[in-house]
Scaffold this motif. Structure first.
Motif, PDB file in Angstrom:
ATOM      1  N   UNK A  25       0.855  -1.172   0.000  1.00 42.48           N
ATOM      2  CA  UNK A  25       0.000   0.000   0.000  1.00 42.48           C
ATOM      3  C   UNK A  25       0.896   1.228   0.000  1.00 42.48           C
ATOM      4  N   UNK A  26       0.688   2.129  -0.916  1.00 41.58           N
ATOM      5  CA  UNK A  26       1.453   3.369  -0.936  1.00 41.58           C
ATOM      6  C   UNK A  26       0.460   4.511  -1.022  1.00 41.58           C
ATOM      7  N   UNK A  27       0.627   5.500  -0.186  1.00 42.83           N
ATOM      8  CA  UNK A  27      -0.393   6.551  -0.132  1.00 42.83           C
ATOM      9  C   UNK A  27       0.201   7.837   0.380  1.00 42.83           C
ATOM     10  N   UNK A  28      -0.514   8.915   0.179  1.00 42.69           N
ATOM     11  CA  UNK A  28      -0.127  10.219   0.680  1.00 42.69           C
ATOM     12  C   UNK A  28      -1.374  10.819   1.324  1.00 42.69           C
ATOM     13  N   UNK A  29      -1.245  11.329   2.550  1.00 43.34           N
ATOM     14  CA  UNK A  29      -2.457  11.753   3.259  1.00 43.34           C
ATOM     15  C   UNK A  29      -3.269  12.820   2.519  1.00 43.34           C
ATOM     16  N   UNK A  30      -4.537  12.594   2.396  1.00 46.11           N
ATOM     17  CA  UNK A  30      -5.462  13.624   1.885  1.00 46.11           C
ATOM     18  C   UNK A  30      -6.886  13.244   2.299  1.00 46.11           C
TER      19      UNK A  30
ATOM     20  N   UNK B 191       2.528  11.280  -6.709  1.00 48.10           N
ATOM     21  CA  UNK B 191       3.279  10.757  -7.852  1.00 48.10           C
ATOM     22  C   UNK B 191       4.038   9.517  -7.404  1.00 48.10           C
ATOM     23  N   UNK B 192       4.683   9.644  -6.272  1.00 46.37           N
ATOM     24  CA  UNK B 192       5.453   8.516  -5.751  1.00 46.37           C
ATOM     25  C   UNK B 192       4.514   7.380  -5.359  1.00 46.37           C
ATOM     26  N   UNK B 193       3.376   7.727  -4.773  1.00 48.98           N
ATOM     27  CA  UNK B 193       2.450   6.684  -4.323  1.00 48.98           C
ATOM     28  C   UNK B 193       2.024   5.796  -5.499  1.00 48.98           C
ATOM     29  N   UNK B 194       1.611   6.418  -6.601  1.00 48.77           N
ATOM     30  CA  UNK B 194       1.164   5.593  -7.729  1.00 48.77           C
ATOM     31  C   UNK B 194       2.359   4.906  -8.390  1.00 48.77           C
ATOM     32  N   UNK B 195       3.519   5.545  -8.364  1.00 49.48           N
ATOM     33  CA  UNK B 195       4.728   4.901  -8.899  1.00 49.48           C
ATOM     34  C   UNK B 195       5.038   3.621  -8.141  1.00 49.48           C
ATOM     35  N   UNK B 196       4.914   3.675  -6.835  1.00 44.77           N
ATOM     36  CA  UNK B 196       5.172   2.493  -6.015  1.00 44.77           C
ATOM     37  C   UNK B 196       4.160   1.392  -6.317  1.00 44.77           C
ATOM     38  N   UNK B 197       2.913   1.801  -6.476  1.00 51.25           N
ATOM     39  CA  UNK B 197       1.865   0.824  -6.776  1.00 51.25           C
ATOM     40  C   UNK B 197       2.152   0.131  -8.117  1.00 51.25           C
TER      41      UNK B 197
ATOM     42  N   UNK C  78      11.575   0.972 -17.921  1.00 46.50           N
ATOM     43  CA  UNK C  78      11.889   2.338 -18.283  1.00 46.50           C
ATOM     44  C   UNK C  78      10.640   3.150 -17.917  1.00 46.50           C
ATOM     45  N   UNK C  79      10.668   3.846 -16.777  1.00 45.08           N
ATOM     46  CA  UNK C  79       9.406   4.404 -16.253  1.00 45.08           C
ATOM     47  C   UNK C  79       9.149   5.814 -16.777  1.00 45.08           C
ATOM     48  N   UNK C  80       8.811   6.746 -15.917  1.00 50.18           N
ATOM     49  CA  UNK C  80       8.609   8.118 -16.382  1.00 50.18           C
ATOM     50  C   UNK C  80       9.694   9.015 -15.792  1.00 50.18           C
ATOM     51  N   UNK C  81       9.812  10.199 -16.345  1.00 51.40           N
ATOM     52  CA  UNK C  81      10.930  11.093 -16.049  1.00 51.40           C
ATOM     53  C   UNK C  81      11.002  11.451 -14.553  1.00 51.40           C
ATOM     54  N   UNK C  82      12.070  11.036 -13.931  1.00 52.73           N
ATOM     55  CA  UNK C  82      12.311  11.412 -12.530  1.00 52.73           C
ATOM     56  C   UNK C  82      11.637  10.532 -11.497  1.00 52.73           C
ATOM     57  N   UNK C  83      10.951   9.480 -11.936  1.00 53.33           N
ATOM     58  CA  UNK C  83      10.159   8.710 -10.961  1.00 53.33           C
ATOM     59  C   UNK C  83      10.640   7.281 -10.793  1.00 53.33           C
ATOM     60  N   UNK C  84      11.828   6.989 -11.268  1.00 55.80           N
ATOM     61  CA  UNK C  84      12.340   5.629 -11.087  1.00 55.80           C
ATOM     62  C   UNK C  84      12.355   5.193  -9.620  1.00 55.80           C
ATOM     63  N   UNK C  85      12.739   6.093  -8.675  1.00 53.31           N
ATOM     64  CA  UNK C  85      12.818   5.628  -7.285  1.00 53.31           C
ATOM     65  C   UNK C  85      11.502   5.061  -6.747  1.00 53.31           C
TER      66      UNK C  85
ATOM     67  N   UNK D 219      13.322  14.724 -10.644  1.00 44.72           N
ATOM     68  CA  UNK D 219      13.208  13.593  -9.718  1.00 44.72           C
ATOM     69  C   UNK D 219      13.818  13.840  -8.350  1.00 44.72           C
ATOM     70  N   UNK D 220      14.146  15.096  -8.052  1.00 45.09           N
ATOM     71  CA  UNK D 220      14.830  15.355  -6.784  1.00 45.09           C
ATOM     72  C   UNK D 220      14.032  14.845  -5.580  1.00 45.09           C
ATOM     73  N   UNK D 221      12.724  15.068  -5.613  1.00 43.12           N
ATOM     74  CA  UNK D 221      11.901  14.649  -4.475  1.00 43.12           C
ATOM     75  C   UNK D 221      11.997  13.153  -4.238  1.00 43.12           C
ATOM     76  N   UNK D 222      11.883  12.390  -5.294  1.00 47.73           N
ATOM     77  CA  UNK D 222      11.908  10.936  -5.124  1.00 47.73           C
ATOM     78  C   UNK D 222      13.305  10.461  -4.746  1.00 47.73           C
TER      79      UNK D 222
END
Ligand SMILES: Cc1ncc(C[n+]2csc(CCOP(=O)(O)OP(=O)(O)O)c2C)c(N)n1
Ligand code: SF4
Ligand SMILES: [Mg+2]
Lengths: 608, 350
Positions: A228-233, A270-276, B83-90, B118-121
């Motif tokens: 499960x990956x999520x961001x509070x909202x 963005x990260x949450x859905x990337x992780x999923x 090969x994912x999207x720009x800056x979101x590999x992490x 991708x700095x945030x990730x």
């Protein structure tokens, strides 16, 4: 003037956010539920942690109407800040219960309202010394007063408190004492019970009272989600929390004590859905939960998952947009965004639960759908469904049910295959075979990318190959039409030239409106959508009715647009019935708008 | 243009413990510009994985978008790639790793992909100490979009058009050290002798292993005045010491003079051997590494080699206490609580 009503009224509590009123108000609603009477509580809360006005509205309906209804029969106001508007909201002949420690301002006195003063603060100051207790028990005292006024059985309240404080028994006694203080004050000062009151019934059956978000969290546990990956909202946060609550109890490895799940609070959506997407790509069932702003951020990744054909589950608990909009109010307004999220030609599968039971079932089932169809599945809940307790049929699970993992090749299958093509449509249904990393030492590996590629996953910029793949995705879309949950038809055969289409949390009020209009001899056929894409049943329903009213909670008639767009139907035929003020839609609103569109206009009578 | 690689391999090609030659670790023919630094790094990755005898299908390679992020196609053809999207590999790597803790995760990114979009990730994957290798192929520009300055371009460094970059650079290795990364190294695409052992050590590291590799872009940033050109980097490289990675049971090769090097024992008994380690450098000293890096920068030097390592470290799985078994291997009967449990849950809501 008094309104005599048994088991049919609306009670509203006006509180200050962060003063502990929520559990007292819940106690009131739950007691009604335990007395066998259908009840529909709703939170109307500000985007604030402490200090602003907040309301809790409880509709009681012997007839079983669970949608919201305008007009307050009994107002319990313990918030001086909102008092003027609270007084104004009481229906003529209704009741206004307030803290009479301070006298009411003359301006707040209405001739047509019955005032019940209970000196809540005064009683608290007298009976309790601790400041926090003084604040908390004020809420329990008014529940006590209400129980005397409205005929709530004391034993029911006592039992609920005992359950609530199981393990913290010390807290039971002061709570019971507070209830009794409220009861005593009514006994000493007022005639009771009121004509607006409750009578025990047996109308609940085996139904449960639960929030949609909790049900989604539980559904994800049953559906086999592990990442499960999520961001509070708000209003989606309690989905991830619900998952964790249930997983903590039921997903711990007995030998090691370690978790058979991982929850990551991501740095953003963005990260949450990337992780999923990463987890699903790697063979774990994984989901995220968010609301409109998060869904906006997830667009690029959703396009990748669509094009690269990676399963993903996203629970969108919709709130009022655009932008930050009214973050703590409800709407069904992410439909267009979700259906076509991302650039390029994209379409996504949407599910529309309308009860907690469906939240449970559809969440669990969404993992099957995602893996079967190898694409994102977006479950469209909303704040009303997610964050309010709803009377619902109990959750059901069949132990014989097997997870449908879709077309995933095992090492053995790879071994026996002449060749593997990740995007090769072997079965002609548009759905191709995938492999999970690590499966076979030399066979089945492929490169996943959002760039165009051929049937063997090799990079290509050949337009013919690209177009062939896009056409295959459409074929898969057609397969999906009969894979997703079918709509619910309210009738076997058409009996009216008029049809109603609705979905999700518009259902309760739509059914109520239908019921009332039927009583006035205006019949409608009805269809409740459960999913997008639409299947043949939806198409036929639209085609075989002269006029179809599409009931939804947004400004632009987003579902109506989707129907027009996808069914290629005459827009004039579809009439938008809309509510978008952030409050759940009511039967009154629906009937008023429908009657205007009927020729000759019908004068429908409803709640005075 | 079509690329056909000869299938012929010398029958005498050496094999690793798995019986594989380097051929089993190669990928498709590269479509990058001839001489691009990124291709050399791909070569080092191939060599490192071959030497470590990792079964290719036990590696997952992931990237974002950019010339650098295209490279996973050109190495480890028998591994799954993403090969994912720009800056979101992490984030994709995080999800993948959560699903299966038993694979090796090889992440590749560019300086645009990491230091800008991708700095945030990037900082959050460090914070979580995800068990992965994260290689930045750092050329100081956006290769794929034709040469714009990136956030790692040094102040004053000249672009191909002769324009000096007015902004201060983001030092990714320094940032990783500051953020608590548990393995930080810096290298140069042209120095395989240094890079291969660093990649091997990074793969072996049980947490987040970061390697910032200066990797010249021959097409857009190899001009005089650029601080990311081959010539400039060769002239200004300063090594912490030569490095070798020595797998456990393997004998230390004779080419090392006994006693002249420093062996760093890793968690599993393997060693990283640093030869001629500068007397002032201690690879377990984070503060010292930050200082050394800053000092070199002040002297316009590029400090390379292993900068810092924390051999015993808890990765994300250990931090959040997930099952020892890969989550993607759990069966339905272990995941689904079933009907009986549901009856109790329903009762709780009555
Ligand atoms: C969201 C988004 N914005 C912009 C781009 C365009 N784009 C592709 S690669 C790239 C920069 C890549 O630079 P870097 O990561 O340094 O890789 P290099 O090509 O230099 O190896 C950009 C801006 C994109 N693909 N996606
Ligand atoms: S443009 Fe630069 S980074 Fe891209 S392939 Fe060519 S040399 Fe390499
Ligand atoms: Mg670059």
């Amino acid at each position: 003037m008094h309104n005599s009503k048994i088991n049919d009224f609306v009670v509203r509590f006006a509180n200050v956010n962060g003063t502990g009123s929520a559990s007292a108000n819940y106690l009131f609603a739950k007691a009604i539920f335990r007395m066998g009477i259908p009840v529909a509580p709703k939170n109307i809360f500000p985007s604030n942690i402490q200090g602003l006005p907040t309301w809790y509205e409880v509709r009681v309906s012997e007839k079983g109407y669970l949608g919201r209804r305008e007009g307050v029969d009994m107002m319990i106001c313990v918030n001086p800040q909102s008092m003027p508007s609270d007084v104004a909201d009481v229906k003529s002949g209704g009741y206004f219960l307030y803290d009479s420690t301070k006298a009411l301002h003359q301006e707040l006195i209405r001739d047509d309202v019955n005032y019940i003063g209970v000196p809540l603060m005064e009683i608290c100051l007298r009976e309790f010394t601790d400041p926090r207790q003084r604040q908390l028990f004020k809420n329990i005292i008014y529940v006590g007063a209400l129980s005397a006024l409205m005929g709530i059985e004391f034993e029911v309240l006592e039992q609920l408190l005992t359950e609530q404080f199981n393990g913290k028994e010390k807290l039971i006694a002061p709570n019971i004492k507070s209830l009794q203080l409220g009861i005593q004050y009514i006994h000493d000062n007022y005639a009771y019970p009121l004509d607006l009151r409750l009578e025990r019934r047996d109308l609940i059956g085996d139904r449960i009272l639960v929030e949609g978000n909790d049900a989604c969290g539980l559904g994800a546990v049953y559906g086999g989600a592990t990442v499960v990956a999520w961001y509070p909202i708000t209003p989606s946060t309690s989905v991830a929390e619900g998952f964790e609550k249930h997983a903590k109890k039921m997903r711990i490895d007995k030998e090691t004590g370690k978790k058979n799940y991982a929850i990551i609070q991501a740095e953003d959506e963005l990260a949450a859905i990337g992780m999923v997407i990463g987890a699903n790509w790697n063979g774990a069932r994984s989901f995220t939960a968010t609301s409109g702003p998060g869904l906006s951020l997830m667009n690029e990744f959703l396009g990748l998952a669509y094009f690269a054909e990676i399963p993903a589950v996203l629970i969108d608990v919709q709130r009022t947009g655009p932008s930050t909009g009214m973050p703590t109010r409800t709407q069904q307004s992410d439909i267009t965004l979700a259906a076509y999220a991302s650039h390029g030609d994209t379409k996504h599968i949407l599910l529309f639960p309308s009860t907690p039971k469906e939240c449970f079932e559809m969440t669990a089932g969404s993992f099957d759908l995602a893996e079967q169809l190898q694409t994102p599945i977006i479950l469209m809940s909303d704040l009303d469904l997610g964050m309010n307790d709803h009377l619902s049929e109990p959750f059901e699970w069949n132990d014989k049910r097997k997870y449908i993992r879709g077309k995933v090749l095992s090492a053995k299958q790879l071994e026996d295959m002449p060749h593997f093509g990740r995007y090769l449509d072997v079965d002609g249904d548009g759905i191709t075979y995938r492999t999970i990393p690590g499966t076979h030492p030399t066979k089945g590996s492929f490169f996943t990318r959002g760039t165009s590629r051929d049937e063997y996953a090799a990079y290509t910029e050949d337009g013919t190959v690209y177009a062939r793949n896009m056409a295959r995705l459409l074929k898969k879309w057609d397969t999906a039409k009969d894979t997703v949950p079918a709509p619910y038809l309210y009738q076997q055969e058409n009996k009216s030239p008029y049809g109603l289409i609705f979905f999700g949390t518009s259902t309760d009020s739509a059914e109520e409106a239908m019921d009332i209009m039927a009583g006035q001899n205006i019949a409608f056929d009805a269809l409740r959508l459960k999913a997008f894409p639409f299947n043949k049943t939806v198409e036929d329903f639209v085609n075989t009715h002269e006029r179809v009213f599409v009931i939804e909670q947004n400004r632009d008639g987003q579902m109506r647009s989707l129907l027009i767009n996808e069914l290629n139907t005459n827009p004039q035929k579809l009439i938008a019935i809309l509510n978008y003020d952030g409050m759940p839609i009511t039967a009154d609103t629906i009937m008023t708008q429908i009657s205007k569109n009927l020729i000759p206009a019908k004068n429908l009578v409803y709640h005075q | 243009m079509t690329y056909i690689r000869s299938k012929f391999r010398h029958p005498g090609l050496p094999k690793n413990e798995l019986g594989y030659t380097t051929q089993e670790y190669e990928g498709a023919i590269s479509t990058l510009c001839a001489g691009c630094g990124h291709d050399s790094i791909s070569g080092s990755i191939i060599q490192a994985c071959y030497e470590l005898s990792i079964a290719p299908h036990r590696i997952a390679k992931l990237s974002g978008i950019g010339c650098s992020s295209k490279t996973p196609t050109y190495f480890l053809g028998n591994s799954h790639g993403f090969n994912s999207v720009h800056g979101r590999m992490p984030s994709v790597a995080t999800g993948a790793n959560m699903a299966n803790r038993d694979l090796v995760y090889m992440g590749v990114s560019g300086d645009g992909d990491t230091a800008s979009i991708g700095m945030g990730q990037f900082v959050h994957v460090i914070r979580r100490n995800l068990n992965m290798v994260y290689i930045v192929m750092n050329n100081g520009c956006y290769g794929l979009t034709k040469g714009q300055d990136s956030a790692t371009a040094d102040e004053g460094s000249k672009s191909k058009k002769g324009v000096a970059n007015p902004f201060q650079p983001i030092d990714l290795a320094g940032l990783a050290l500051e953020l608590g990364a548990t393995f930080v190294a810096q290298s140069f695409s042209g120095d395989k002798e240094q890079l291969i052992p660093l990649i091997k050590a990074a793969i072996d590291h049980p947490g987040f292993a970061f390697i910032n590799v200066i990797s010249p872009c021959v097409t857009f940033n190899n001009n005089p005045g650029s601080t990311k050109s081959y010539d400039y980097v060769r002239e200004h490289m300063e090594a912490t010491g030569t490095t070798d990675f020595v797998p456990e049971k393997r004998e230390i090769t004779t080419s090392y003079e006994k006693g002249s090097g420093t062996d760093i024992q890793m968690h599993d008994g393997t060693y990283i051997r640093l030869e001629k380690l500068a007397a002032t450098r201690d690879p377990f000293d984070r503060l010292g590494a930050i200082n050394a890096l800053q000092n070199s920068r002040n002297h316009n030097e590029i400090l390379t080699g292993l900068l810092y390592v924390e051999p015993k470290t808890s990765d994300l799985h250990e931090i959040i206490q997930t099952s020892d078994r890969p989550l993607n291997s759990l069966r339905q009967d272990e995941l689904c609580p079933g009907t009986l449990a549901l009856a109790d849950i329903n009762q709780d809501y009555r």
